[in-house]
Motif scaffolding. Structure first.
Motif, PDB file in Angstrom:
ATOM      1  N   GLY A  83       1.726 -18.697  -5.676  1.00  0.00           N
ATOM      2  CA  GLY A  83       1.373 -18.590  -4.263  1.00  0.00           C
ATOM      3  C   GLY A  83       0.410 -17.450  -4.043  1.00  0.00           C
ATOM      4  N   ASN A  84      -0.199 -17.404  -2.859  1.00  0.00           N
ATOM      5  CA  ASN A  84      -1.200 -16.360  -2.616  1.00  0.00           C
ATOM      6  C   ASN A  84      -0.881 -15.484  -1.414  1.00  0.00           C
ATOM      7  N   ARG A  85       0.343 -15.596  -0.872  1.00  0.00           N
ATOM      8  CA  ARG A  85       0.714 -14.761   0.269  1.00  0.00           C
ATOM      9  C   ARG A  85       1.456 -13.516  -0.227  1.00  0.00           C
ATOM     10  N   VAL A  86       0.935 -12.355   0.131  1.00  0.00           N
ATOM     11  CA  VAL A  86       1.466 -11.093  -0.368  1.00  0.00           C
ATOM     12  C   VAL A  86       1.826 -10.167   0.787  1.00  0.00           C
ATOM     13  N   HIS A  87       3.037  -9.624   0.727  1.00  0.00           N
ATOM     14  CA  HIS A  87       3.382  -8.501   1.604  1.00  0.00           C
ATOM     15  C   HIS A  87       3.176  -7.233   0.790  1.00  0.00           C
ATOM     16  N   MET A  88       2.279  -6.375   1.246  1.00  0.00           N
ATOM     17  CA  MET A  88       1.907  -5.188   0.489  1.00  0.00           C
ATOM     18  C   MET A  88       2.533  -3.935   1.074  1.00  0.00           C
ATOM     19  N   VAL A  89       3.090  -3.132   0.198  1.00  0.00           N
ATOM     20  CA  VAL A  89       3.496  -1.768   0.535  1.00  0.00           C
ATOM     21  C   VAL A  89       2.639  -0.876  -0.352  1.00  0.00           C
ATOM     22  N   GLY A  90       1.614  -0.270   0.218  1.00  0.00           N
ATOM     23  CA  GLY A  90       0.705   0.500  -0.616  1.00  0.00           C
ATOM     24  C   GLY A  90      -0.467   1.021   0.179  1.00  0.00           C
ATOM     25  N   VAL A 115       4.427  -6.773  -3.091  1.00  0.00           N
ATOM     26  CA  VAL A 115       3.748  -5.941  -4.084  1.00  0.00           C
ATOM     27  C   VAL A 115       3.737  -4.513  -3.564  1.00  0.00           C
ATOM     28  N   GLN A 116       4.285  -3.608  -4.362  1.00  0.00           N
ATOM     29  CA  GLN A 116       4.462  -2.230  -3.897  1.00  0.00           C
ATOM     30  C   GLN A 116       3.861  -1.217  -4.859  1.00  0.00           C
ATOM     31  N   GLY A 117       3.158  -0.266  -4.291  1.00  0.00           N
ATOM     32  CA  GLY A 117       2.646   0.863  -5.052  1.00  0.00           C
ATOM     33  C   GLY A 117       2.975   2.149  -4.319  1.00  0.00           C
ATOM     34  N   ILE A 118       2.194   3.176  -4.563  1.00  0.00           N
ATOM     35  CA  ILE A 118       2.380   4.421  -3.814  1.00  0.00           C
ATOM     36  C   ILE A 118       1.970   4.172  -2.362  1.00  0.00           C
ATOM     37  N   ASP A 119       2.767   4.703  -1.442  1.00  0.00           N
ATOM     38  CA  ASP A 119       2.467   4.558  -0.012  1.00  0.00           C
ATOM     39  C   ASP A 119       2.919   5.841   0.662  1.00  0.00           C
ATOM     40  N   ARG A 120       1.936   6.685   0.962  1.00  0.00           N
ATOM     41  CA  ARG A 120       2.284   7.998   1.523  1.00  0.00           C
ATOM     42  C   ARG A 120       2.574   7.946   3.013  1.00  0.00           C
ATOM     43  N   SER A 121       2.580   6.727   3.574  1.00  0.00           N
ATOM     44  CA  SER A 121       3.069   6.551   4.950  1.00  0.00           C
ATOM     45  C   SER A 121       4.307   5.662   4.960  1.00  0.00           C
ATOM     46  N   PHE A 122       5.022   5.631   3.852  1.00  0.00           N
ATOM     47  CA  PHE A 122       6.243   4.831   3.730  1.00  0.00           C
ATOM     48  C   PHE A 122       7.254   5.255   4.793  1.00  0.00           C
ATOM     49  N   SER A 123       7.937   4.270   5.373  1.00  0.00           N
ATOM     50  CA  SER A 123       8.859   4.544   6.479  1.00  0.00           C
ATOM     51  C   SER A 123      10.075   3.640   6.396  1.00  0.00           C
ATOM     52  N   TYR A 124      11.041   3.914   7.242  1.00  0.00           N
ATOM     53  CA  TYR A 124      12.237   3.069   7.311  1.00  0.00           C
ATOM     54  C   TYR A 124      11.854   1.651   7.730  1.00  0.00           C
ATOM     55  N   GLU A 125      10.874   1.551   8.620  1.00  0.00           N
ATOM     56  CA  GLU A 125      10.425   0.226   9.064  1.00  0.00           C
ATOM     57  C   GLU A 125       9.819  -0.559   7.902  1.00  0.00           C
ATOM     58  N   LYS A 126       9.016   0.101   7.071  1.00  0.00           N
ATOM     59  CA  LYS A 126       8.420  -0.571   5.914  1.00  0.00           C
ATOM     60  C   LYS A 126       9.499  -0.953   4.894  1.00  0.00           C
ATOM     61  N   GLY A 158       6.667   9.521  -6.278  1.00  0.00           N
ATOM     62  CA  GLY A 158       5.720   8.476  -6.631  1.00  0.00           C
ATOM     63  C   GLY A 158       6.222   7.094  -6.258  1.00  0.00           C
ATOM     64  N   ALA A 159       5.490   6.074  -6.706  1.00  0.00           N
ATOM     65  CA  ALA A 159       5.830   4.693  -6.372  1.00  0.00           C
ATOM     66  C   ALA A 159       7.225   4.323  -6.858  1.00  0.00           C
ATOM     67  N   GLY A 160       7.637   4.877  -7.990  1.00  0.00           N
ATOM     68  CA  GLY A 160       8.962   4.568  -8.521  1.00  0.00           C
ATOM     69  C   GLY A 160      10.089   5.059  -7.632  1.00  0.00           C
ATOM     70  N   SER A 161       9.864   6.154  -6.930  1.00  0.00           N
ATOM     71  CA  SER A 161      10.884   6.662  -5.998  1.00  0.00           C
ATOM     72  C   SER A 161      11.027   5.736  -4.794  1.00  0.00           C
ATOM     73  N   LEU A 162       9.893   5.213  -4.291  1.00  0.00           N
ATOM     74  CA  LEU A 162       9.962   4.249  -3.200  1.00  0.00           C
ATOM     75  C   LEU A 162      10.644   2.966  -3.670  1.00  0.00           C
ATOM     76  N   ALA A 163      10.313   2.552  -4.896  1.00  0.00           N
ATOM     77  CA  ALA A 163      10.914   1.342  -5.450  1.00  0.00           C
ATOM     78  C   ALA A 163      12.424   1.477  -5.589  1.00  0.00           C
ATOM     79  N   ALA A 164      12.901   2.681  -5.890  1.00  0.00           N
ATOM     80  CA  ALA A 164      14.343   2.888  -6.031  1.00  0.00           C
ATOM     81  C   ALA A 164      15.069   2.566  -4.731  1.00  0.00           C
ATOM     82  N   SER A 165      14.466   2.947  -3.602  1.00  0.00           N
ATOM     83  CA  SER A 165      15.108   2.664  -2.313  1.00  0.00           C
ATOM     84  C   SER A 165      15.056   1.173  -1.994  1.00  0.00           C
TER      85      SER A 165
END
Length: 263
Positions: A83-90, A115-126, A158-165
């Motif tokens: 598929g080609n639909r992506v929700h991005m966190v990054g 698809v998730q990478g580093i996101d320095r505006s990561f939030s509870y909503e995201k 880093g991205a791995g810390s966001l991924a842990a949550s």
């Protein structure tokens, strides 16, 4: 012919400071017409932005010689044909890589991938939105597993810390793309066009660079200019349970040892 897969942060530069001998090392590669690729887990920047940053530090590298975890993630998704639909966190580097490969960023409908990478505006909503998509069956892809990142002001999550949550909340483990994953290493080796046995992986992190190189069947060189230092190298090697082919003070030391092996 030998090829080189070279890390960036901690190997060629630290934040906004070039590491001694980095520019001369790249010149040595060019002078001897050696194939190389700069392979980075950093998903936030495009290859052009990385090349521009290096140029500002006096290190001349074309954008085509840079391969990021965002590019590898886009390549992986293309091969999956899921598929080609992506929700991005990054950030921008990830978005540009995905769009350049023909993926459509989710407009609120259930995506095929998160698809998730580093996101320095990561939030509870995201966090909530990503978890809901995963609970509805989206496949989770993580650009890189780095829990902490070096910065000018010290370490930052880093991205791995966001991924842990995200993993803790969703119960879904991601497909990891970046080092030490065999996915990015296989893509990078393919780009060099050489057998893995003829490729050297050079980096400052035993757990990502050296482990990734070993898993890919490459030769490995640890430089003591970043995560690994002369003071902690034995501790780093013991914790990883790995021994690189070479341990070098810096990139100039690598050239000396490499030339000695070649002769």
């Amino acid at each position: 012919m030998k090829g080189f897969l070279i890390d960036l942060d901690g190997t060629l530069y630290r934040g906004h400071e070039p590491i001694p001998h980095a520019a001369a090392f790249i010149q040595w590669l060019h002078q001897h017409k050696l194939k190389y690729l700069l392979v980075t887990n950093n998903s936030s920047r495009t290859p052009e932005q990385v090349a521009e940053h290096l140029q500002e530090l006096g290190i001349e590298v074309p954008a085509a010689a840079v391969y990021t975890s965002s590019q590898a993630a886009a390549q992986y998704l293309t091969e999956q044909r899921g598929g080609n639909r992506v929700h991005m966190v990054g950030e921008a580097g990830l978005r540009i890589a995905l769009e350049a490969s023909g993926f459509a960023l989710s407009d609120g409908t259930t995506p095929d991938y998160v698809v998730q990478g580093i996101d320095r505006s990561f939030s509870y909503e995201k966090l909530t939105e990503a978890v809901r998509h995963l609970k509805h069956g989206a496949t989770y892809v993580l650009t890189n597993p780095d829990r902490m990142l070096p910065s000018d002001g010290g370490l930052m999550p880093g991205a791995g810390s966001l991924a842990a949550s995200i993993t803790a909340a969703s119960g879904v483990e991601p497909v990891v793309i970046g080092k030490p994953s065999p996915i990015i290493m296989a893509y990078a080796i393919e780009r060099l066009g050489l057998p893995a046995a003829d490729v050297w992986v050079i980096g400052d992190n035993v757990h990502t660079d050296i482990r990734g190189g070993r898993l890919a069947g490459c030769r490995t060189a640890l430089v003591l200019t970043g995560v690994a230092t002369a003071d902690n190298v034995q501790e780093q090697l013991a914790s990883a349970g790995l021994t690189p082919d070479l341990v070098c003070d810096d990139l100039q030391h690598f050239i000396e040892l490499f030339n000695g092996m070649d002769s």
